[in-house]
Design a protein around this motif. Structure first.
Motif: not given
Length: 162
Positions: A29-31, A36-38, A88-90, A94-95
């Motif tokens: 999940a962190f990836l 999302g940050l990208a 995607l950050v939150v 979703l992925l």
């Protein structure tokens, strides 16, 4: 398995390709949150592009309608990056869920970034890029980011195909 055994063991509603090839390791999940940050970083950088590339001067020869169209496309790209970045950050799931929605999001973002990568490699006139210190660093960095995002979103799409 030989092919006939594989076909017999496959349910009629299941695509043969997806049963024959196992999924790759699931991304943590962190990836996905990093992706999302990208996306958010690309949105922020997108806000600077009109100034960095002097759009006011560059677009001035165009008709008002074409200038507005250009800005409209820029707004759509910005909104896409902003929306998926926040989403995607939150909600990294979703992925990561093995369902049609996750596959669709992953496939869309793979195509989105893959198309951008292809355009960067084949569609941009490098001679038109300003010769500044920041551009000598920015283009290789951009290529790495585009390739990485395309590959990771592709991996997400492959792994979430229902």
């Amino acid at each position: 398995h030989n092919l006939s055994e594989l076909i017999e063991s496959t349910e009629m509603n299941e695509p043969l390709l997806l049963t024959a090839i196992p999924p790759l390791p699931v991304l943590p999940a962190f990836l996905v949150q990093f992706l999302g940050l990208a996306q958010l970083a690309m949105a922020a950088l997108g806000l600077a592009i009109p100034s960095l590339l002097d759009w006011k001067r560059g677009l001035s020869p165009l008709s008002p309608m074409l200038r507005r169209l250009f800005w409209t496309y820029g707004a759509y790209v910005f909104a896409t990056n902003l929306f998926f970045g926040i989403a995607l950050v939150v909600h990294p799931a979703l992925l990561l869920s093995r369902d049609a929605a996750s596959f669709t999001i992953g496939a869309y973002l793979t195509i989105f970034w893959g198309a951008r990568l292809v355009l960067e490699l084949a569609g941009f006139d490098r001679d038109a890029i300003p010769d500044a210190k920041w551009t000598r660093f920015a283009r290789p960095a951009l290529m790495l980011v585009l390739a990485g995002m395309t590959a990771l979103y592709g991996l997400c799409a492959w792994n979430t195909c229902p």
